[in-house]
Design an enzyme around this catalytic site. Structure first.
Site, PDB file in Angstrom:
ATOM      1  N   CYS A  85       1.179  -1.209  -0.171  1.00 31.87           N
ATOM      2  CA  CYS A  85       0.060   0.149  -0.529  1.00 31.87           C
ATOM      3  C   CYS A  85       0.496   1.224   0.035  1.00 31.87           C
ATOM      4  O   CYS A  85       1.581   1.400  -0.682  1.00 31.87           O
ATOM      5  CB  CYS A  85      -0.726  -0.160   1.496  1.00 31.87           C
ATOM      6  SG  CYS A  85      -2.559   1.059   0.654  1.00 31.87           S
ATOM      7  N   HIS A 202      -3.572  -5.681   1.090  1.00 29.32           N
ATOM      8  CA  HIS A 202      -2.623  -5.735   2.050  1.00 29.32           C
ATOM      9  C   HIS A 202      -3.058  -6.892   2.516  1.00 29.32           C
ATOM     10  O   HIS A 202      -4.173  -7.246   2.788  1.00 29.32           O
ATOM     11  CB  HIS A 202      -3.937  -5.053   3.163  1.00 29.32           C
ATOM     12  CG  HIS A 202      -3.747  -3.341   2.866  1.00 29.32           C
ATOM     13  ND1 HIS A 202      -2.529  -2.848   3.974  1.00 29.32           N
ATOM     14  CD2 HIS A 202      -4.166  -2.633   2.574  1.00 29.32           C
ATOM     15  CE1 HIS A 202      -2.779  -1.563   3.243  1.00 29.32           C
ATOM     16  NE2 HIS A 202      -3.368  -1.307   2.789  1.00 29.32           N
ATOM     17  N   GLU A 204      -1.509  -8.571   4.555  1.00 29.01           N
ATOM     18  CA  GLU A 204      -1.263  -8.166   6.283  1.00 29.01           C
ATOM     19  C   GLU A 204      -2.599  -8.410   6.991  1.00 29.01           C
ATOM     20  O   GLU A 204      -2.739  -8.816   8.010  1.00 29.01           O
ATOM     21  CB  GLU A 204      -0.372  -7.589   6.696  1.00 29.01           C
ATOM     22  CG  GLU A 204      -0.817  -6.143   7.041  1.00 29.01           C
ATOM     23  CD  GLU A 204      -0.647  -5.114   5.970  1.00 29.01           C
ATOM     24  OE1 GLU A 204      -1.001  -6.002   4.959  1.00 29.01           O
ATOM     25  OE2 GLU A 204      -1.047  -4.049   6.214  1.00 29.01           O
TER      26      GLU A 204
END
Lengths: 224, 83
Positions: A85, A202, A204
């Site tokens: 990002c 994302h 994560e």
């Protein structure tokens, strides 16, 4: 592997990234950018956030931090580097990866789940997936539209440097499934060598079962 | 040394979509204005001292290439005037 997650003023996904990496057994620590890279670093994440308030262009200021020289040097020496990002915007601004991520076609900040098609399953970031596999990850960005000139984009495609494209749930790459107007629906690319990569979605945030899924783990497994 | 102001204008390259400009254009049309197109640009004014205009231009150009513009998506113009 000891992964260093770089914190800039305004980074806000650094803690999530450490937690996601820990969940797959990877040692990770956050390091403030002016403190420099710890010598034992053998993996680097540029995390998401809004470094320097996105002044000038998202990622432009952080890309000038002296730690980026160290990161470029480590990347040249073979250390895996992932920009997520805002980290992807920083990576492109710093020249680690080609192209630029700029204002979404909608001119709005978009926070939603998207589907991604794995384009090249032969990189460290995608080898946990199959080619053409569809995964689901969140996006949260206002400047995520991948831009690059046609000639360079063709070169990236013929060199198999596209990691993911935005697609629908069945894996079809359509204008409707492209959340931000990215050229050729590109959601992530590699640098000159595939141990350096950036992506707007994302991984994560999709790495712990408690938060809805683990589709993102495969990307982080590159550090395992 | 002479004092100069370098005026740097950074705009998206032709052909690169500018969603903010497009949104602004639509807003102007909603207000009843007629227009064919609208482009946005960023404008920086840099005060600097240099031996001559060429040196001032060169420094402003380096600043633009290094930070103010992103050559992947931007074009820029630089105008130098004595202050």
């Amino acid at each position: 592997m000891n992964v260093t997650v770089i914190q800039f003023g305004g980074s806000n996904c650094d803690r999530d990234t450490v937690r996601a990496l820990s969940s797959i057994g990877v040692d990770a620590e956050r390091v403030w950018h002016t403190d420099g890279l710890p010598s034992e670093t053998d993996g680097i994440v540029l995390p998401g956030g809004f470094s320097y308030g996105d002044f000038l262009r998202a990622g432009a200021m952080a890309a000038q931090s002296p730690i980026m020289d160290e990161i470029r040097e480590r990347a040249r020496a073979g250390t895996p580097v992932l920009g997520i990002c805002n980290g992807a915007q920083i990576g492109c601004e710093a020249g680690l990866t080609p192209g630029a991520f700029t204002t979404n076609e909608s001119a709005r900040f978009q926070c939603e789940h998207v589907h991604l098609r794995v384009e090249n399953a032969g990189t460290p970031w995608t080898r946990q997936y199959d080619e053409d596999e569809v995964i689901e990850l969140p996006i949260a960005h206002g400047e995520g539209r991948f831009e690059i000139d046609d000639e360079r984009l063709e070169a990236l495609e013929s060199d198999d440097r596209i990691l993911f494209r935005y697609c629908d749930a069945e894996g079809n790459v359509t204008p409707e499934a492209n959340p931000n107007g990215s050229k050729h629906a590109v959601a992530g690319v590699t640098g000159d060598r595939d141990h350096v990569a950036v992506m707007m979605p994302h991984p994560e945030r999709m790495s712990l079962p408690d938060i809805g899924g683990t589709d993102g783990r495969g990307v982080l497994e590159a550090f395992a | 040394m002479t004092e100069y102001t370098a005026t740097v204008t950074v705009r998206l390259e032709e052909g690169v979509l500018d969603p903010e400009a497009e949104t602004t254009r639509q807003a102007l049309e909603r207000l009843g204005f007629e227009l064919q197109a609208l482009r946005s640009a960023e404008h920086f004014e840099i005060d600097l001292e240099a031996d001559d205009e060429t040196a001032a231009f060169g420094r402003a150009e380096e600043m633009t290439e290094r930070l103010l513009a992103n050559p992947t998506i931007h074009d820029y113009d630089i105008a130098v005037t004595e202050r």
